[in-house]
Design a protein around this motif. Structure first.
Motif, mmCIF file in Angstrom:
data_model
loop_
_atom_site.group_PDB
_atom_site.id
_atom_site.type_symbol
_atom_site.label_atom_id
_atom_site.label_comp_id
_atom_site.label_asym_id
_atom_site.label_seq_id
_atom_site.Cartn_x
_atom_site.Cartn_y
_atom_site.Cartn_z
ATOM 1 N N ARG A 441 18.899 -29.133 -2.987
ATOM 2 C CA ARG A 441 20.211 -28.556 -2.668
ATOM 3 C C ARG A 441 20.069 -27.437 -1.630
ATOM 4 N NH1 ARG A 441 23.452 -31.316 -4.715
ATOM 5 N NH2 ARG A 441 23.785 -30.655 -6.863
ATOM 6 N N MET A 442 20.768 -27.583 -0.482
ATOM 7 C CA MET A 442 20.772 -26.472 0.465
ATOM 8 C C MET A 442 21.481 -25.285 -0.175
ATOM 9 S SD MET A 442 22.151 -26.243 4.410
ATOM 10 C CE MET A 442 20.686 -26.982 5.101
ATOM 11 N N ARG A 443 20.799 -24.130 -0.146
ATOM 12 C CA ARG A 443 21.278 -22.982 -0.923
ATOM 13 C C ARG A 443 22.640 -22.483 -0.422
ATOM 14 N NH1 ARG A 443 16.655 -18.953 1.618
ATOM 15 N NH2 ARG A 443 17.652 -18.743 3.650
ATOM 16 N N PRO A 444 23.565 -22.250 -1.338
ATOM 17 C CA PRO A 444 24.849 -21.620 -0.977
ATOM 18 C C PRO A 444 24.793 -20.101 -1.185
ATOM 19 C CG PRO A 444 25.004 -22.523 -3.157
ATOM 20 C CD PRO A 444 23.609 -22.820 -2.679
ATOM 21 N N THR A 445 23.676 -19.591 -1.712
ATOM 22 C CA THR A 445 23.513 -18.162 -1.962
ATOM 23 C C THR A 445 22.031 -17.826 -1.864
ATOM 24 O OG1 THR A 445 23.690 -16.405 -3.627
ATOM 25 C CG2 THR A 445 23.388 -18.658 -4.437
ATOM 26 N N LEU A 446 21.725 -16.558 -1.547
ATOM 27 C CA LEU A 446 20.333 -16.100 -1.444
ATOM 28 C C LEU A 446 19.787 -15.624 -2.785
ATOM 29 C CD1 LEU A 446 20.540 -14.016 1.862
ATOM 30 C CD2 LEU A 446 19.727 -16.359 1.586
ATOM 31 N N LEU A 447 20.652 -15.494 -3.772
ATOM 32 C CA LEU A 447 20.242 -14.869 -5.034
ATOM 33 C C LEU A 447 19.098 -15.622 -5.717
ATOM 34 C CD1 LEU A 447 23.648 -13.757 -6.602
ATOM 35 C CD2 LEU A 447 21.795 -12.300 -5.791
ATOM 36 N N SER A 448 19.129 -16.949 -5.727
ATOM 37 C CA SER A 448 18.087 -17.701 -6.429
ATOM 38 C C SER A 448 16.721 -17.444 -5.797
ATOM 39 C CB SER A 448 18.419 -19.194 -6.403
ATOM 40 O OG SER A 448 18.459 -19.678 -5.066
ATOM 41 N N GLY A 449 16.661 -17.424 -4.476
ATOM 42 C CA GLY A 449 15.389 -17.164 -3.810
ATOM 43 C C GLY A 449 14.897 -15.749 -4.031
ATOM 44 N N LEU A 450 15.828 -14.775 -3.996
ATOM 45 C CA LEU A 450 15.442 -13.371 -4.199
ATOM 46 C C LEU A 450 14.921 -13.154 -5.610
ATOM 47 C CD1 LEU A 450 18.404 -11.603 -2.354
ATOM 48 C CD2 LEU A 450 16.002 -11.687 -1.611
ATOM 49 N N LEU A 451 15.610 -13.726 -6.616
ATOM 50 C CA LEU A 451 15.171 -13.545 -7.994
ATOM 51 C C LEU A 451 13.852 -14.274 -8.255
ATOM 52 C CD1 LEU A 451 18.606 -13.813 -9.827
ATOM 53 C CD2 LEU A 451 17.197 -11.782 -9.523
ATOM 54 N N ASP A 452 13.647 -15.443 -7.613
ATOM 55 C CA ASP A 452 12.354 -16.133 -7.731
ATOM 56 C C ASP A 452 11.228 -15.260 -7.183
ATOM 57 O OD1 ASP A 452 13.149 -18.392 -9.016
ATOM 58 O OD2 ASP A 452 13.360 -19.620 -7.200
ATOM 59 N N ALA A 453 11.497 -14.580 -6.051
ATOM 60 C CA ALA A 453 10.483 -13.718 -5.453
ATOM 61 C C ALA A 453 10.173 -12.534 -6.359
ATOM 62 C CB ALA A 453 10.949 -13.235 -4.077
ATOM 63 N N VAL A 454 11.231 -11.932 -6.951
ATOM 64 C CA VAL A 454 11.021 -10.806 -7.869
ATOM 65 C C VAL A 454 10.177 -11.251 -9.064
ATOM 66 C CG1 VAL A 454 12.164 -9.229 -9.472
ATOM 67 C CG2 VAL A 454 13.096 -9.570 -7.173
ATOM 68 N N ARG A 455 10.554 -12.418 -9.684
ATOM 69 C CA ARG A 455 9.809 -12.908 -10.831
ATOM 70 C C ARG A 455 8.337 -13.174 -10.468
ATOM 71 N NH1 ARG A 455 12.662 -17.043 -11.858
ATOM 72 N NH2 ARG A 455 11.340 -18.606 -10.852
#
Length: 460
Positions: A441-455
């Motif tokens: 799925r082409m991302r509609p928001t940056l939040l998933s990538g940012l939270l993955d990076a934090v985790r």
């Protein structure tokens, strides 16, 4: 290939210990696999690649040492003076030598030496040949073998009086012809093979082995010395078809120096006269296919070396190395010519390789090559670069994440307003296949990538 340390010192003024010289030769690509003592001498066992037939001789190795040490080579090739009271008859080349197949024999020289006395070779010559694994035969045969190992040019001495009409004809073998070679084996020939013949019959397999019936014996008084250039591919095919590999065929099938023939003939004739007391007479040189050097263009060889290897070698040093190897340049150093003994020099990359060998492969640094597109700012991106610098100065961090995410996040995060117009029936952009499993799925928001990076960062 065996190379004598003392023999090298006859060709070039070196004062390096054998071990140090071996290291320096290995460094430039002439891998010395072992050093073996032989009396007061040392013998280098050198492993050469097939593209370097120029180093199948002491001269070739001495030439490389000359580049390493910055000194000149001085091979002994001076002719002994012809006796003033011995007239040299005026003759035409076809009276002695005729080449019927110039496609297979590009050049053939013949020198007649009369009144030789066949006998054993002096001790120095016997020892010099023994050091590199050659057995002594007689003074004339030893002289030809000596020059082959010194200058890299195979040659053969015929008993002139055993040649019908005292002539040489270079031609293809006829169907059904046979010849007894020097090893006393009768060999059946075919029409692909190049023969050295007299007026009647084959007397040698061109570039491979001489014939038994025309060989030098203790009764020989007059010699015809053959020094020639044969087409490498034909020698390779003939050697394999006959199952006959020799020191001569090994060199001919890799390519010898066609411009070195007269020099080698001079050297061998000089040595024969010194050892066997002969007198030099006619010299015939039939040269139907002239050597044409390859021309290599390089606008700036120093830049090419830097681009391909990362080595910083000045233009003057590049030219010095190439010139010492015989690769001459024009006045502006943008056009280079390959020497007759280097059949492998044809491209700018070949020039770079020669410079890199002597500049030192060990000096090539381990680093990533420069990227000229992805990840670098283009000329029109000055504003983007300044904006990133300003945000960094203000304490911001930049996160770069993958543009596609898993479908399980469809209902987890709110969609950025305006990205999708649900009233118009717009849906998520979805890949049919993905590089990362599930991330279609082409991302509609940056939040998933940012939270993955934090985790990921907290977990590590």
């Amino acid at each position: 290939m065996n190379i004598s340390y003392n023999w090298l010192k006859d060709l070039i003024a070196i004062d390096l210990p054998a071990e140090e010289l071996a290291e320096k030769l290995t460094r430039v690509g002439l891998a010395v696999e072992g050093i073996h003592p032989h009396g007061d001498d040392f013998v280098f066992d050198i492993d050469l690649t097939s593209n370097r037939p120029d180093c199948l001789s002491h001269l070739g190795v001495a030439r490389e040492i000359g580049v390493i040490e910055g000194i000149d080579v001085f091979p002994k090739v001076q002719l002994r003076p012809v006796e003033a009271d011995v007239p040299i008859p005026a003759i035409l080349a076809p009276d002695i030598v005729k080449i019927e197949d110039p496609d297979l024999c590009h050049r053939f020289t013949a020198r007649i030496i009369r009144n030789v006395k066949i006998g054993p070779s002096p001790e120095f010559l016997v020892e010099r040949l023994a050091a590199i694994g050659e057995r002594s035969i007689n003074n004339v045969a030893d002289a030809t073998n000596y020059v082959m190992h010194e200058l890299g040019q195979p040659m053969h001495a015929f008993d002139l009086d055993k040649l019908a009409e005292n002539r040489i004809v270079v031609r293809r073998a006829k169907a059904g012809e046979t010849i007894k070679t020097l090893d006393e084996v009768d060999r059946k020939l075919d029409e692909t093979m190049l023969m050295i013949s007299d007026a009647d019959k084959p007397v040698a397999v061109g570039g491979v082995m001489g014939g038994f019936d025309s060989s030098i014996s203790e009764n020989t008084t007059n010699v015809l010395l053959e020094v020639a250039y044969f087409k490498p591919e034909n020698i390779r095919q003939t050697s394999r078809n006959l199952g006959l590999a020799t020191e001569a065929s090994y060199r001919f099938e890799r390519g010898v120096d066609i411009e070195n023939l007269q020099r080698a003939s001079d050297r061998a004739a000089d040595l024969i006269c010194e050892l066997a007391g002969g007198t030099m007479e006619e010299f015939i040189d039939v040269y139907p296919k002239r050597f044409v050097p390859s021309t290599i263009e390089s606008a700036n060889v120093s830049v090419a070396v830097s681009r391909l290897t990362g080595l910083d070698v000045s233009r003057d040093e590049c030219v010095r190395i190439l010139d010492a190897l015989g690769i001459s340049s024009d006045g502006g150093h943008v056009s280079f010519q390959s020497p007759s003994w280097r059949h492998d020099i044809a491209l700018e990359e070949d020039l770079v390789e020669e410079v890199a060998r002597h500049a030192g492969y060990e000096n090539i640094a381990e680093e990533l090559p420069p990227a000229y597109a992805a990840g670098e700012y283009q000329a029109a991106e000055t504003r983007k670069k300044l904006l990133r610098q300003k945000l960094t100065d203000l304490g911001f961090d930049e996160a770069i994440s993958y543009s596609f995410i898993d479908t399980k996040f469809d209902d987890t995060y709110a969609i950025v307003p305006g990205v999708l117009d649900e009233n118009a029936g717009q849906k998520f952009v979805t890949l049919r296949d993905s590089v990362i499993d599930g991330a279609v799925r082409m991302r509609p928001t940056l939040l998933s990538g940012l939270l993955d990076a934090v985790r990921f960062n907290l977990n590590h």
